[in-house]
Design a protein around this motif. Structure first.
Motif, PDB file in Angstrom:
ATOM      1  N   UNK A   1       0.850  -1.196   0.000  1.00  0.00           N
ATOM      2  CA  UNK A   1       0.000   0.000   0.000  1.00  0.00           C
ATOM      3  C   UNK A   1       0.884   1.243   0.000  1.00  0.00           C
ATOM      4  N   UNK A   2       1.932   1.213   0.841  1.00  0.00           N
ATOM      5  CA  UNK A   2       2.842   2.370   0.933  1.00  0.00           C
ATOM      6  C   UNK A   2       3.601   2.547  -0.377  1.00  0.00           C
TER       7      UNK A   2
ATOM      8  N   UNK B   1       3.604   5.801  -2.619  1.00  0.00           N
ATOM      9  CA  UNK B   1       4.864   6.453  -2.979  1.00  0.00           C
ATOM     10  C   UNK B   1       4.920   6.688  -4.482  1.00  0.00           C
ATOM     11  N   UNK B   2       4.494   5.688  -5.253  1.00  0.00           N
ATOM     12  CA  UNK B   2       4.497   5.832  -6.713  1.00  0.00           C
ATOM     13  C   UNK B   2       3.575   6.982  -7.137  1.00  0.00           C
ATOM     14  N   UNK B   3       2.382   7.050  -6.533  1.00  0.00           N
ATOM     15  CA  UNK B   3       1.451   8.144  -6.833  1.00  0.00           C
ATOM     16  C   UNK B   3       2.064   9.483  -6.442  1.00  0.00           C
TER      17      UNK B   3
ATOM     18  N   UNK C   1      -4.266   6.114   5.143  1.00  0.00           N
ATOM     19  CA  UNK C   1      -3.069   5.632   5.817  1.00  0.00           C
ATOM     20  C   UNK C   1      -3.081   6.060   7.284  1.00  0.00           C
ATOM     21  N   UNK C   2      -3.604   7.254   7.574  1.00  0.00           N
ATOM     22  CA  UNK C   2      -3.674   7.689   8.971  1.00  0.00           C
ATOM     23  C   UNK C   2      -4.736   6.905   9.731  1.00  0.00           C
TER      24      UNK C   2
ATOM     25  N   UNK D   1      13.374   6.054   0.967  1.00  0.00           N
ATOM     26  CA  UNK D   1      12.734   6.742  -0.154  1.00  0.00           C
ATOM     27  C   UNK D   1      12.924   8.256  -0.048  1.00  0.00           C
ATOM     28  N   UNK D   2      12.848   8.781   1.186  1.00  0.00           N
ATOM     29  CA  UNK D   2      12.993  10.227   1.391  1.00  0.00           C
ATOM     30  C   UNK D   2      14.375  10.714   0.972  1.00  0.00           C
TER      31      UNK D   2
END
Length: 198
Positions: free
Chosen positions: A41-42, A46-48, A84-85, A104-105
């Motif tokens: 899901x993450x 991230x891709x979006x 996600x929250x 990723x950051x």
């Protein structure tokens, strides 16, 4: 998902419901555990997110500062943030999740999206820094990690204090981009998380 239901108590079905139409059989065929599903899901988020960052980075009608503001507004207003929250993953007990976010950051989002925007802001005069690379990392680490209530379990009030410091820090670089609307939305996300954890 019902209130008071955090990641630890999230059923596979809850997560599937947020994945858009895959059956439980199909999910288990692809994933070994709930953690793997959450990572997927993450990854999708991230891709979006990277697509949105690329679109804003490549616009020619905005200054560097305007692009940074557009990124913050887009990032926190995406409806998937509520999901996600609400799922409220527990980063404390999940080093893999935290590492994936940090990796990723620093290795992707900062150099590929934020750094070029800051360089543009320096040349158009809208951002003031001699250290664009480090500033790109600092802004994202502060936004994605330090201000993330899912990592430090911040109360809504603690989150608000962090947002105010973040706002002041950015102003020092010419980035007066955190307005009251953004602050309100950040507080809303923090309270969604607090309601749904455990």
């Amino acid at each position: 998902m019902s209130e008071g239901e955090g990641y630890e108590h999230t059923s596979i079905q809850d997560i599937i419901n947020n994945l858009g139409g895959l059956s439980k059989g199909a999910i288990y065929h692809h994933f070994k555990s709930k953690e793997d599903i959450l990572l997927a899901v993450i990854d999708r988020m991230t891709a979006e997110s990277n697509q949105m960052l690329a679109d804003i980075r490549d616009r020619s009608d905005l200054t560097g500062r305007e692009k940074m503001k557009a990124i913050f507004r887009e990032s926190i207003n995406r409806s998937v943030q509520n999901d996600i929250f609400t799922v409220a993953p527990d980063f404390h007990n999940d080093p893999k999740l935290l590492f994936s976010l940090l990796h990723d950051t620093i290795d992707n989002a900062a150099p590929n999206y934020i750094y070029p925007i800051i360089r543009q802001g320096i040349s158009d005069g809208s951002i003031k820094t001699d250290y664009p690379e480090q500033l790109a990392e600092l802004i994202l680490l502060a936004a994605n990690v330090w201000m993330n209530p899912m990592i430090f379990d911040s109360t809504v009030e603690e989150s608000y204090c962090k947002f105010m410091v973040f706002r002041q820090m950015l102003q020092g670089f010419g980035l007066d981009i955190v307005d009251d609307e953004l602050l309100g939305r950040l507080q809303e996300l923090a309270s969604i998380y607090q309601k749904n954890k455990q």
